[in-house]
Write a protein that holds these residues in place. Structure first.
Motif, PDB file in Angstrom:
ATOM      1  N   UNK A 130       4.847 -24.974  17.666  1.00 50.45           N
ATOM      2  CA  UNK A 130       3.452 -24.553  17.772  1.00 50.45           C
ATOM      3  C   UNK A 130       2.912 -24.687  19.192  1.00 50.45           C
ATOM      4  N   UNK A 131       3.451 -25.620  19.945  1.00 48.95           N
ATOM      5  CA  UNK A 131       2.916 -25.894  21.277  1.00 48.95           C
ATOM      6  C   UNK A 131       3.818 -25.356  22.379  1.00 48.95           C
ATOM      7  N   UNK A 132       4.654 -24.401  22.074  1.00 48.02           N
ATOM      8  CA  UNK A 132       5.566 -23.883  23.077  1.00 48.02           C
ATOM      9  C   UNK A 132       4.816 -23.102  24.146  1.00 48.02           C
ATOM     10  N   UNK A 133       5.377 -23.126  25.357  1.00 43.68           N
ATOM     11  CA  UNK A 133       4.771 -22.404  26.478  1.00 43.68           C
ATOM     12  C   UNK A 133       4.763 -20.907  26.230  1.00 43.68           C
ATOM     13  N   UNK A 134       5.751 -20.412  25.503  1.00 43.33           N
ATOM     14  CA  UNK A 134       5.829 -18.986  25.210  1.00 43.33           C
ATOM     15  C   UNK A 134       4.632 -18.513  24.399  1.00 43.33           C
ATOM     16  N   UNK A 135       4.226 -19.301  23.427  1.00 43.69           N
ATOM     17  CA  UNK A 135       3.067 -18.958  22.602  1.00 43.69           C
ATOM     18  C   UNK A 135       1.810 -18.869  23.452  1.00 43.69           C
ATOM     19  N   UNK A 136       1.605 -19.861  24.307  1.00 43.05           N
ATOM     20  CA  UNK A 136       0.400 -19.890  25.130  1.00 43.05           C
ATOM     21  C   UNK A 136       0.406 -18.777  26.179  1.00 43.05           C
ATOM     22  N   UNK A 137       1.580 -18.500  26.744  1.00 43.47           N
ATOM     23  CA  UNK A 137       1.677 -17.435  27.738  1.00 43.47           C
ATOM     24  C   UNK A 137       1.405 -16.074  27.100  1.00 43.47           C
ATOM     25  N   UNK A 138       2.029 -15.820  25.946  1.00 41.37           N
ATOM     26  CA  UNK A 138       1.835 -14.535  25.260  1.00 41.37           C
ATOM     27  C   UNK A 138       0.398 -14.366  24.794  1.00 41.37           C
ATOM     28  N   UNK A 139      -0.206 -15.428  24.312  1.00 41.83           N
ATOM     29  CA  UNK A 139      -1.608 -15.373  23.875  1.00 41.83           C
ATOM     30  C   UNK A 139      -2.524 -15.089  25.057  1.00 41.83           C
ATOM     31  N   UNK A 140      -2.211 -15.694  26.206  1.00 41.86           N
ATOM     32  CA  UNK A 140      -3.012 -15.456  27.397  1.00 41.86           C
ATOM     33  C   UNK A 140      -2.932 -14.028  27.889  1.00 41.86           C
ATOM     34  N   UNK A 141      -1.741 -13.429  27.810  1.00 37.70           N
ATOM     35  CA  UNK A 141      -1.572 -12.035  28.226  1.00 37.70           C
ATOM     36  C   UNK A 141      -2.397 -11.106  27.336  1.00 37.70           C
ATOM     37  N   UNK A 142      -2.349 -11.337  26.025  1.00 41.96           N
ATOM     38  CA  UNK A 142      -3.148 -10.516  25.095  1.00 41.96           C
ATOM     39  C   UNK A 142      -4.638 -10.664  25.398  1.00 41.96           C
ATOM     40  N   UNK A 191      -8.175  -1.061  37.008  1.00 41.53           N
ATOM     41  CA  UNK A 191      -7.877  -1.747  35.735  1.00 41.53           C
ATOM     42  C   UNK A 191      -6.392  -2.035  35.589  1.00 41.53           C
ATOM     43  N   UNK A 192      -5.559  -1.041  35.909  1.00 40.31           N
ATOM     44  CA  UNK A 192      -4.123  -1.241  35.776  1.00 40.31           C
ATOM     45  C   UNK A 192      -3.646  -2.369  36.697  1.00 40.31           C
ATOM     46  N   UNK A 193      -4.128  -2.338  37.943  1.00 40.18           N
ATOM     47  CA  UNK A 193      -3.759  -3.397  38.885  1.00 40.18           C
ATOM     48  C   UNK A 193      -4.289  -4.749  38.424  1.00 40.18           C
ATOM     49  N   UNK A 194      -5.505  -4.761  37.889  1.00 38.33           N
ATOM     50  CA  UNK A 194      -6.103  -6.000  37.399  1.00 38.33           C
ATOM     51  C   UNK A 194      -5.273  -6.602  36.278  1.00 38.33           C
ATOM     52  N   UNK A 195      -4.847  -5.751  35.344  1.00 39.51           N
ATOM     53  CA  UNK A 195      -4.023  -6.237  34.230  1.00 39.51           C
ATOM     54  C   UNK A 195      -2.666  -6.723  34.733  1.00 39.51           C
ATOM     55  N   UNK A 196      -2.056  -5.932  35.644  1.00 36.77           N
ATOM     56  CA  UNK A 196      -0.762  -6.325  36.197  1.00 36.77           C
ATOM     57  C   UNK A 196      -0.876  -7.655  36.941  1.00 36.77           C
ATOM     58  N   UNK A 197      -2.020  -7.891  37.585  1.00 32.31           N
ATOM     59  CA  UNK A 197      -2.247  -9.157  38.277  1.00 32.31           C
ATOM     60  C   UNK A 197      -2.571 -10.280  37.299  1.00 32.31           C
ATOM     61  N   UNK A 198      -3.498 -10.017  36.386  1.00 32.57           N
ATOM     62  CA  UNK A 198      -3.983 -11.070  35.501  1.00 32.57           C
ATOM     63  C   UNK A 198      -3.009 -11.437  34.390  1.00 32.57           C
ATOM     64  N   UNK A 199      -2.111 -10.521  34.040  1.00 33.88           N
ATOM     65  CA  UNK A 199      -1.129 -10.853  32.994  1.00 33.88           C
ATOM     66  C   UNK A 199      -0.235 -12.017  33.434  1.00 33.88           C
ATOM     67  N   UNK A 200       0.430 -11.936  34.614  1.00 31.27           N
ATOM     68  CA  UNK A 200       1.200 -13.108  35.056  1.00 31.27           C
ATOM     69  C   UNK A 200       0.309 -14.295  35.414  1.00 31.27           C
ATOM     70  N   UNK A 201      -0.886 -14.013  35.962  1.00 30.28           N
ATOM     71  CA  UNK A 201      -1.809 -15.108  36.276  1.00 30.28           C
ATOM     72  C   UNK A 201      -2.153 -15.903  35.021  1.00 30.28           C
ATOM     73  N   UNK A 202      -2.537 -15.178  33.968  1.00 29.79           N
ATOM     74  CA  UNK A 202      -2.932 -15.847  32.738  1.00 29.79           C
ATOM     75  C   UNK A 202      -1.750 -16.502  32.048  1.00 29.79           C
ATOM     76  N   UNK A 203      -0.588 -15.859  32.097  1.00 26.31           N
ATOM     77  CA  UNK A 203       0.603 -16.445  31.484  1.00 26.31           C
ATOM     78  C   UNK A 203       0.925 -17.788  32.142  1.00 26.31           C
ATOM     79  N   UNK A 204       0.910 -17.805  33.482  1.00 30.86           N
ATOM     80  CA  UNK A 204       1.176 -19.052  34.206  1.00 30.86           C
ATOM     81  C   UNK A 204       0.056 -20.061  33.948  1.00 30.86           C
ATOM     82  N   UNK A 205      -1.182 -19.577  33.977  1.00 31.52           N
ATOM     83  CA  UNK A 205      -2.344 -20.440  33.831  1.00 31.52           C
ATOM     84  C   UNK A 205      -2.364 -21.153  32.477  1.00 31.52           C
TER      85      UNK A 205
END
Length: 322
Positions: A130-142, A191-205
């Protein structure tokens, strides 16, 4: 006979077995969807209002980096000193009304989608931890894909108002003129650049935040329980700084696209990320892609600490009401 067997069988089943088979409740962490939206809206507004001057400084450094190859690049202190001397402290808050209009709704979507996806992915049969990094990263990207669709138009307005000698009188004037002169599509060019930037940003964050929070609690469970604000502030600040530095080149591209053609900023024949990166490197070299990383890090570290602390405090408030 069958009835007696069934009753005897049920009698020897441990109570914990039923608990393990119970389905997840629809309100993750005991809160309703609207409560996550309110908590997220409050957290986002507090975060961006508090850190707005630093955001203005970052925008100036990134947007005007390529206006002239003849001018030497300004560092953080030189840029701040120039703004305060020539324009006054109030210029650091130009465009804050656009931020106020965009931050609340965007963060309401951001955190509510994150909590919803975290619950959905955690209860999936594919995810065992339940607390895996993958879950949090994927949730952040969405979360960032949906919230960026809400925030990007106001971010365009905000950054154009932040520029020195901005030709716009305010939010309404900027929205009206951009829509009339450049079309509604101008609000979504980045928007596309923002998503491309924020997707890895949020995943890491998000992954770093949840991992740091869990680590702090495990290292010192007596003094750092999961509900203390200092845990959320420390974990959030660390995660924000790391994610900010990693994604600075894409943030430079986003700022260039959103401010193109305004106050001497370059115009681009294509909105592709590769085209903008090529232009920046041609004028400023590879260091141009890291322009503004210091104020960006100085923004996101305390901003994340403020945001997560406020968000968790708001959640605790709703918990106490239930």
């Amino acid at each position: 006979m069958a009835t007696d067997t069934s009753q005897n069988f049920q009698a020897v089943i441990p109570a914990e077995f039923h608990t393990e088979l119970s389905l997840p409740t629809p309100d993750h962490d005991g809160l309703q969807f609207w409560q996550y939206m309110v908590a997220g809206s409050i957290a986002g507004s507090v975060e961006h209002m508090a850190m707005f001057p630093v955001d203005t400084l970052k925008t100036r450094m990134q947007a005007l980096a390529t206006t002239s190859s003849l001018l030497p690049p300004f560092g953080l202190r030189q840029s701040l000193a120039s703004i305060l001397k020539l324009e006054g402290p109030s210029s650091l808050y130009r465009g804050i009304s656009a931020m106020a209009l965009g931050a609340g709704p965007a963060h309401a979507v951001y955190f509510s989608v994150y909590e919803f996806c975290k619950q959905a992915f955690s209860s999936s049969s594919i995810t065992t931890n339940k607390y895996s990094s993958l879950v949090h990263a994927a949730s952040g990207v969405c979360a960032t894909v949906t919230s960026d669709a809400v925030f990007t138009p106001m971010d365009v307005v905000k950054q154009r108002l932040q520029l020195k000698s901005s030709p716009y009188k305010g939010v309404v004037d900027c929205v009206t003129r951009v829509a009339r002169e450049e079309g509604v599509g101008a609000f979504f060019k980045s928007y596309r650049t923002t998503v491309v930037m924020n997707a890895p940003f949020t995943a890491v964050h998000f992954a770093a935040y949840e991992a740091a929070k869990k680590g702090l609690v495990e290292v010192s469970p007596e003094s750092a329980d999961d509900g203390r604000w200092v845990v959320h502030a420390t974990a959030g600040g660390s995660a924000g700084a790391l994610a900010a530095v990693v994604t600075t080149p894409l943030d430079v591209v986003k700022t260039q696209l959103q401010c193109q053609g305004v106050c001497g900023c370059d115009r681009f024949s294509s909105n592709s990320i590769g085209h903008v990166i090529e232009r920046v490197i041609r004028k400023d070299g590879y260091r141009g892609l890291m322009r503004g990383y210091v104020p960006r890090m100085l923004f996101h570290a305390p901003a994340a600490a403020i945001c997560w602390s406020t968000y968790e405090a708001s959640k605790s408030f709703f918990h106490n009401l239930n």
